[in-house]
Write an enzyme that holds these catalytic residues in place. Structure first.
Site, PDB file in Angstrom:
ATOM      1  N   ALA A 114      17.949   0.515  -9.791  1.00  0.00           N
ATOM      2  CA  ALA A 114      18.461   1.137  -8.563  1.00  0.00           C
ATOM      3  C   ALA A 114      19.976   1.038  -8.491  1.00  0.00           C
ATOM      4  O   ALA A 114      20.553   0.943  -7.419  1.00  0.00           O
ATOM      5  CB  ALA A 114      17.828   0.454  -7.351  1.00  0.00           C
ATOM      6  N   ALA A 115      20.621   1.054  -9.659  1.00  0.00           N
ATOM      7  CA  ALA A 115      22.075   0.883  -9.655  1.00  0.00           C
ATOM      8  C   ALA A 115      22.832   2.193  -9.469  1.00  0.00           C
ATOM      9  O   ALA A 115      24.057   2.194  -9.376  1.00  0.00           O
ATOM     10  CB  ALA A 115      22.523   0.200 -10.947  1.00  0.00           C
ATOM     11  N   ARG A 166      25.197  12.655  -5.263  1.00  0.00           N
ATOM     12  CA  ARG A 166      24.731  13.998  -4.883  1.00  0.00           C
ATOM     13  C   ARG A 166      23.955  14.029  -3.561  1.00  0.00           C
ATOM     14  O   ARG A 166      23.620  15.086  -3.049  1.00  0.00           O
ATOM     15  CB  ARG A 166      23.891  14.599  -6.016  1.00  0.00           C
ATOM     16  CG  ARG A 166      24.777  15.108  -7.142  1.00  0.00           C
ATOM     17  CD  ARG A 166      23.996  15.934  -8.113  1.00  0.00           C
ATOM     18  NE  ARG A 166      23.177  15.089  -8.971  1.00  0.00           N
ATOM     19  CZ  ARG A 166      22.098  15.516  -9.620  1.00  0.00           C
ATOM     20  NH1 ARG A 166      21.687  16.763  -9.469  1.00  0.00           N
ATOM     21  NH2 ARG A 166      21.424  14.700 -10.402  1.00  0.00           N
ATOM     22  N   GLY A 194      24.059   2.808 -18.704  1.00  0.00           N
ATOM     23  CA  GLY A 194      22.827   3.411 -19.208  1.00  0.00           C
ATOM     24  C   GLY A 194      21.580   2.625 -18.823  1.00  0.00           C
ATOM     25  O   GLY A 194      21.659   1.468 -18.408  1.00  0.00           O
ATOM     26  N   GLU A 237      16.957  12.767 -25.526  1.00  0.00           N
ATOM     27  CA  GLU A 237      17.667  13.216 -24.327  1.00  0.00           C
ATOM     28  C   GLU A 237      18.138  14.653 -24.534  1.00  0.00           C
ATOM     29  O   GLU A 237      18.497  15.040 -25.650  1.00  0.00           O
ATOM     30  CB  GLU A 237      18.847  12.291 -24.040  1.00  0.00           C
ATOM     31  CG  GLU A 237      18.435  10.917 -23.554  1.00  0.00           C
ATOM     32  CD  GLU A 237      17.495  10.984 -22.361  1.00  0.00           C
ATOM     33  OE1 GLU A 237      17.934  11.429 -21.283  1.00  0.00           O
ATOM     34  OE2 GLU A 237      16.312  10.611 -22.500  1.00  0.00           O
ATOM     35  N   TYR A 292       9.014   7.311  33.372  1.00  0.00           N
ATOM     36  CA  TYR A 292       9.606   6.416  32.373  1.00  0.00           C
ATOM     37  C   TYR A 292       9.119   5.010  32.673  1.00  0.00           C
ATOM     38  O   TYR A 292       9.330   4.489  33.782  1.00  0.00           O
ATOM     39  CB  TYR A 292      11.142   6.453  32.410  1.00  0.00           C
ATOM     40  CG  TYR A 292      11.724   5.396  31.501  1.00  0.00           C
ATOM     41  CD1 TYR A 292      11.448   5.415  30.129  1.00  0.00           C
ATOM     42  CD2 TYR A 292      12.505   4.353  32.000  1.00  0.00           C
ATOM     43  CE1 TYR A 292      11.930   4.426  29.284  1.00  0.00           C
ATOM     44  CE2 TYR A 292      12.990   3.364  31.154  1.00  0.00           C
ATOM     45  CZ  TYR A 292      12.698   3.405  29.802  1.00  0.00           C
ATOM     46  OH  TYR A 292      13.175   2.422  28.966  1.00  0.00           O
ATOM     47  N   ASN A 321      15.058  -0.038  34.543  1.00  0.00           N
ATOM     48  CA  ASN A 321      15.065  -1.302  33.801  1.00  0.00           C
ATOM     49  C   ASN A 321      16.455  -1.752  33.389  1.00  0.00           C
ATOM     50  O   ASN A 321      16.636  -2.860  32.937  1.00  0.00           O
ATOM     51  CB  ASN A 321      14.178  -1.188  32.553  1.00  0.00           C
ATOM     52  CG  ASN A 321      14.651  -0.102  31.606  1.00  0.00           C
ATOM     53  OD1 ASN A 321      15.202   0.912  32.035  1.00  0.00           O
ATOM     54  ND2 ASN A 321      14.467  -0.302  30.324  1.00  0.00           N
TER      55      ASN A 321
HETATM   56  C1  UD1 Z   1      16.377   9.413 -17.499  1.00  0.00           C
HETATM   57  C2  UD1 Z   1      15.813   9.343 -18.907  1.00  0.00           C
HETATM   58  C3  UD1 Z   1      15.185  10.711 -19.255  1.00  0.00           C
HETATM   59  C4  UD1 Z   1      14.118  11.044 -18.242  1.00  0.00           C
HETATM   60  C5  UD1 Z   1      14.680  11.004 -16.821  1.00  0.00           C
HETATM   61  C6  UD1 Z   1      13.569  11.137 -15.840  1.00  0.00           C
HETATM   62  C7  UD1 Z   1      17.236   7.804 -20.166  1.00  0.00           C
HETATM   63  C8  UD1 Z   1      18.326   7.657 -21.139  1.00  0.00           C
HETATM   64  N1  UD1 Z   1      16.889   9.031 -19.835  1.00  0.00           N
HETATM   65  O1  UD1 Z   1      17.435  10.348 -17.525  1.00  0.00           O
HETATM   66  O2  UD1 Z   1      14.623  10.666 -20.541  1.00  0.00           O
HETATM   67  O3  UD1 Z   1      13.586  12.325 -18.509  1.00  0.00           O
HETATM   68  O4  UD1 Z   1      15.345   9.756 -16.575  1.00  0.00           O
HETATM   69  O5  UD1 Z   1      14.073  11.262 -14.550  1.00  0.00           O
HETATM   70  O6  UD1 Z   1      16.675   6.792 -19.760  1.00  0.00           O
HETATM   71  N2  UD1 Z   1      20.304   3.610 -13.776  1.00  0.00           N
HETATM   72  C9  UD1 Z   1      20.859   2.360 -13.589  1.00  0.00           C
HETATM   73  N3  UD1 Z   1      21.915   1.996 -14.356  1.00  0.00           N
HETATM   74  C10 UD1 Z   1      22.435   2.794 -15.314  1.00  0.00           C
HETATM   75  C11 UD1 Z   1      21.866   4.065 -15.501  1.00  0.00           C
HETATM   76  C12 UD1 Z   1      20.794   4.436 -14.721  1.00  0.00           C
HETATM   77  O7  UD1 Z   1      20.416   1.611 -12.719  1.00  0.00           O
HETATM   78  O8  UD1 Z   1      23.392   2.368 -15.973  1.00  0.00           O
HETATM   79  C13 UD1 Z   1      19.164   4.011 -12.944  1.00  0.00           C
HETATM   80  C14 UD1 Z   1      19.517   5.162 -12.023  1.00  0.00           C
HETATM   81  O9  UD1 Z   1      19.890   4.667 -10.749  1.00  0.00           O
HETATM   82  C15 UD1 Z   1      18.213   5.931 -11.945  1.00  0.00           C
HETATM   83  C16 UD1 Z   1      17.552   5.646 -13.278  1.00  0.00           C
HETATM   84  O10 UD1 Z   1      18.159   4.509 -13.799  1.00  0.00           O
HETATM   85  O11 UD1 Z   1      17.383   5.458 -10.904  1.00  0.00           O
HETATM   86  C17 UD1 Z   1      17.652   6.822 -14.244  1.00  0.00           C
HETATM   87  O12 UD1 Z   1      19.003   7.070 -14.535  1.00  0.00           O
HETATM   88  P1  UD1 Z   1      19.578   8.531 -14.638  1.00  0.00           P
HETATM   89  O13 UD1 Z   1      20.998   8.442 -14.970  1.00  0.00           O
HETATM   90  O14 UD1 Z   1      19.157   9.330 -13.472  1.00  0.00           O
HETATM   91  O15 UD1 Z   1      18.784   9.028 -15.939  1.00  0.00           O
HETATM   92  P2  UD1 Z   1      18.540  10.535 -16.365  1.00  0.00           P
HETATM   93  O16 UD1 Z   1      19.739  11.040 -17.025  1.00  0.00           O
HETATM   94  O17 UD1 Z   1      17.976  11.303 -15.272  1.00  0.00           O
END
Ligand code: UD1
Ligand code: CA
Length: 454
Positions: free
Chosen positions: A12-13, A18, A83, A158, A352, A372
């Protein structure tokens, strides 16, 4: 056989730029519950043994939400967003506890079902070290593609790194993954960032596992379950899916929803048997409706307990702290807040009732207001059982109306009324015979004069 232990890691980082909102993305809500709350709920229902949530630096609100929902969860901070694999490794100390299974989920993917998480873990109990949740994408743009060979998953590519033929694949990575605890650290630590984005991709775990002669598989689900939320439009779409599911389970449980599509539910709404919900009703958080109650059209409820056979609405507003006793009635344009309405009591029109107690079988007449709030503090009103409050009375709190007492309509009650007494607190009526016709006479005279001047 001993149940396998499981660590769930929720990523959840993300910043969620958006969403165009000051609120962290995973704290936006669908069906009255935060996205993160939905994920943690699904995780909780699959009997995990430990939960870790990875948040970004400074996301104190998210950390607080985690502690509120799952007090025993561990919160890890990913200092830089490098990542998904890097994010998972932020929870390395939890992974090193060597759980049998590890589930990786995203905090922004709230529609995942508990049963699906169990299905995803199942291959780990056999011969797989990694199981990836896949789906047939209506539009695969932006997703990682699952490259299969028979029943084996051989790689996840990817989109930015994919060849034209790989891009043509519609089986995509839903992002949720199960990893065997015994090999996870070894796999994760081999992931590098040699790709277009320069990120540590969790998806690379699949090819690395295979190079270690380990097996990866894919488990397919419907796209709805892995819908990720990045924008307000996607939030609204997910809300629609969540509402459909909640309506469906209410109907399955025997609730009569006359027009299901017009009723909004919360994830925690609870219904007894033989409840009827008329069209256009909104259930906010923490509402419980007991057997046989009827919620009539255009009512809005939150934080309310509705007793057996009670009737609410049409056009009622029940705010947090409302407790309606058996067979009580709250009618049109009545607002109730922090109030206990005991069995058989009625407030049928335009009232009320706040910070109050209304005893059994009391009748609160149309237009009654509990005053009240004095501008700085809230005060309580108590109405005894069998009391009768005449229409258009103002009960200026703190005040008590005794059991069986009467309040004459139009009263402004500022002092306690003893049981079985009558209280009248309003101006006396005066009558002036002929006054109205004299007034009309004067007016018509005035008009004639005005004409004669033209
Ligand atoms: C990711 C997957 C992709 C998949 C898609 C599904 C990877 C490399 N790719 O892509 O294959 O189809 O999700 O939705 O895993 N997050 C972190 N820290 C980071 C990066 C991400 O906490 O450094 C969390 C984001 O908050 C998010 C989740 O990981 O909740 C996915 O990250 P996001 O960057 O959205 O990945 P996608 O590019 O959508
Ligand atoms: Ca995403």
């Amino acid at each position: 056989m001993k149940a396998r232990s499981c660590l769930a890691i929720v990523l959840a980082a993300g910043e969620g730029t958006r969403m165009r909102s000051a609120r962290p993305k995973v704290l936006h809500a669908i069906a009255g519950r935060s996205l993160l709350g939905h994920v943690l709920d699904a995780v909780g229902k699959t009997n995990v043994t430990a939960t870790a949530v990875v948040i970004g630096p400074g996301q104190n609100e998210v950390a607080a939400a985690v502690k509120h929902i799952v007090p025993e969860a561990a919160v890890f901070v990913q200092q830089e967003r490098r990542g998904t694999a890097h994010a998972v490794l932020a929870a390395k100390s939890a992974i090193e506890q060597r759980p049998d299974d590890i589930l990786v989920l995203y905090g922004d993917t709230p529609l995942i079902r508990p049963a699906t998480l169990s299905h995803l873990r199942a291959p780990l109990a056999n011969d797989a070290d990694i199981a990836v949740l896949g789906f047939q994408a209506a539009d695969p743009t932006g997703y990682g593609r699952l490259i299969m060979k028979g029943t084996d998953l051989i790689a996840i590519r990817e989109e930015v790194d994919a060849s034209a033929s790989e891009r043509a694949i519609t089986l995509c990575n839903g992002g949720i993954m199960a990893l065997a605890g015994k090999t996870a650290v070894a796999i994760l630590e081999r992931i590098d960032n040699g790709n277009r984005k320069g990120e540590y991709y969790l998806t690379d775990a699949v090819e690395i596992a295979r190079s270690m002669r380990l097996r990866a598989v894919a488990v397919e689900v419907e796209e709805d379950e892995v819908r990720g939320i990045n924008t307000k439009a996607q939030l609204a779409e997910a809300e629609a899916v969540a509402q459909q599911r909640l309506r469906h389970s209410a109907l399955e449980a025997g609730v009569t929803l006359v027009a299901p599509d017009t009723v909004y539910l919360s994830a925690d709404t609870k219904f007894g048997r033989d409840v009827v919900v008329e069209p256009y009703v909104v259930f906010g958080e923490k509402v419980t409706v007991e057997d046989g109650a009827v919620i009539r059209s255009f009512s809005h409820l939150a934080g309310a307990h509705i007793g057996k056979g009670a009737s609410v609405g049409p056009f009622a507003r029940l705010r947090p702290g409302t407790q309606l006793g058996e067979g009580s009635r709250i009618g049109n344009f009545v607002e109730v807040k922090e109030a206990v309405i005991e069995a058989g009591a009625k407030a049928n029109h335009l009232s009320y009732i706040g910070d109050a107690f209304v005893g059994a079988n009391a009748n609160v007449g149309a237009g009654t207001i509990t005053c009240n709030y004095d501008g700085s503090d809230k005060h309580r009103t108590e109405i005894g059982k069998d009391a009768f409050i005449g229409s258009n009375s103002a009960l200026v709190a703190p005040v008590k109306i005794g059991d069986g007492a009467y309040v004459g309509s139009g009263s402004v009650i500022t002092q306690d009324v003893p049981a079985d007494a009558l209280a009248l607190a309003r101006g006396r009526q005066t009558v002036k015979e002929g006054w109205a016709s004299r007034l009309r006479g004067l007016k018509s005279l005035g008009k004639k004069k005005a004409h004669s001047r033209d």
